[in-house]
Design a protein around this motif. Structure first.
Motif, PDB file in Angstrom:
ATOM      1  N   THR A 159       0.464  -0.865   0.066  1.00  0.00           N
ATOM      2  CA  THR A 159       0.077  -0.270   0.117  1.00  0.00           C
ATOM      3  C   THR A 159       0.501   1.327  -0.003  1.00  0.00           C
ATOM      4  O   THR A 159       1.765   1.441   0.407  1.00  0.00           O
ATOM      5  CB  THR A 159      -1.232   0.187   1.494  1.00  0.00           C
ATOM      6  N   THR A 160       0.569   2.403  -1.362  1.00  0.00           N
ATOM      7  CA  THR A 160       1.388   3.789  -0.745  1.00  0.00           C
ATOM      8  C   THR A 160       0.783   4.292   0.456  1.00  0.00           C
ATOM      9  O   THR A 160      -0.411   4.092   0.778  1.00  0.00           O
ATOM     10  CB  THR A 160       0.743   4.546  -2.420  1.00  0.00           C
ATOM     11  N   SER A 161       1.813   5.210   0.647  1.00  0.00           N
ATOM     12  CA  SER A 161       1.959   5.756   2.328  1.00  0.00           C
ATOM     13  C   SER A 161       0.231   6.311   2.045  1.00  0.00           C
ATOM     14  O   SER A 161      -0.416   7.160   2.490  1.00  0.00           O
ATOM     15  CB  SER A 161       3.059   6.633   1.827  1.00  0.00           C
ATOM     16  N   VAL A 162       0.368   6.816   0.521  1.00  0.00           N
ATOM     17  CA  VAL A 162      -1.256   8.214   0.822  1.00  0.00           C
ATOM     18  C   VAL A 162      -2.117   6.997   0.556  1.00  0.00           C
ATOM     19  O   VAL A 162      -3.959   7.792   1.661  1.00  0.00           O
ATOM     20  CB  VAL A 162      -1.264   8.638  -0.922  1.00  0.00           C
ATOM     21  N   ARG A 222      -2.260   4.554   2.139  1.00  0.00           N
ATOM     22  CA  ARG A 222      -2.512   4.010   3.483  1.00  0.00           C
ATOM     23  C   ARG A 222      -3.126   4.524   4.692  1.00  0.00           C
ATOM     24  O   ARG A 222      -3.603   4.750   5.192  1.00  0.00           O
ATOM     25  CB  ARG A 222      -0.905   3.394   4.444  1.00  0.00           C
ATOM     26  N   THR A 223      -2.978   5.735   4.709  1.00  0.00           N
ATOM     27  CA  THR A 223      -3.278   7.221   5.484  1.00  0.00           C
ATOM     28  C   THR A 223      -4.953   7.351   4.985  1.00  0.00           C
ATOM     29  O   THR A 223      -5.648   7.518   6.739  1.00  0.00           O
ATOM     30  CB  THR A 223      -2.551   8.649   4.983  1.00  0.00           C
ATOM     31  N   GLU A 255      -6.289   3.588   6.015  1.00  0.00           N
ATOM     32  CA  GLU A 255      -6.389   4.252   8.196  1.00  0.00           C
ATOM     33  C   GLU A 255      -7.578   5.191   9.023  1.00  0.00           C
ATOM     34  O   GLU A 255      -7.863   4.721   9.885  1.00  0.00           O
ATOM     35  CB  GLU A 255      -4.942   4.461   9.145  1.00  0.00           C
TER      36      GLU A 255
END
Length: 185
Positions: free
Chosen positions: A54-57, A59-60, A63
């Motif tokens: 999952t990319t950080s964008v 993922r944020t 979540e």
């Protein structure tokens, strides 16, 4: 969400990236779900955000939305309460994918599966703004789910197994327990 037969994960990624660009400045989507489905979706979004690819964008986003939904609808509602969810369009795409997976789970009763498909298709209709995106999401309702490859944890309480299957452990080798403060060497 499973890519359509003949398409690739790279094509799906490109299509979602193009959709995100079109969605800049567009309002979030709003829809209703039964409270018990909303809570399950919240937990599923948080789990999806923890996946390694999952990319950080993403993922944020997963979540944040997952935690919000799980907290908002996990308590204080009867299972039949209808709750309104307002979420960014990309999170709505992820919700469609979760509802697809939940509806196709082998342990899901038919009545629940039908309800999940009904709500998932409503969200799909809200978020799709083009034929290609609609076709991609639509394929997730019918594309066969790949068999487990042995890299995921299998077993568990539902199967009656004690712990997961470790494909790297050879038959006859003892089970190695991780070190923990309650499990001294």
């Amino acid at each position: 969400m499973t890519p359509a037969a003949g398409s690739s994960a790279a094509h799906a990624h490109t299509l979602l990236d193009q959709s995100m660009r079109r969605w800049v400045g567009k309002p979030s989507v709003a829809f209703t779900l039964p409270a018990f489905i909303a809570a399950a979706v919240g937990n599923g979004l948080r789990s999806a955000g923890a996946l390694p690819d999952t990319t950080s964008v993403m993922r944020t986003l997963l979540e944040t939305e997952g935690t919000r939904l799980a907290r908002m609808f996990g308590r204080g509602h009867t299972p039949d309460d209808q709750v309104t969810i307002t979420t960014p369009r990309l999170a709505a795409v992820a919700i469609v994918g979760l509802l697809q997976a939940y509806s196709r789970h082998p342990g899901a009763p038919d009545g629940i599966s039908d309800q999940l498909r009904h709500h998932g298709r409503q969200v799909q209709d809200l978020v799709c703004d083009g034929a290609e995106l609609y076709a991609l999401l639509e394929a997730g309702w019918t594309t066969p789910i790949p068999a487990a490859t042995g890299t995921h944890r299998q077993g568990g309480a539902a199967s009656g197994a004690r712990g997961g299957v470790n494909p790297q452990r050879r038959a006859g080798q003892p089970r190695v327990r991780p070190r923990h403060r309650d499990n001294p060497p």
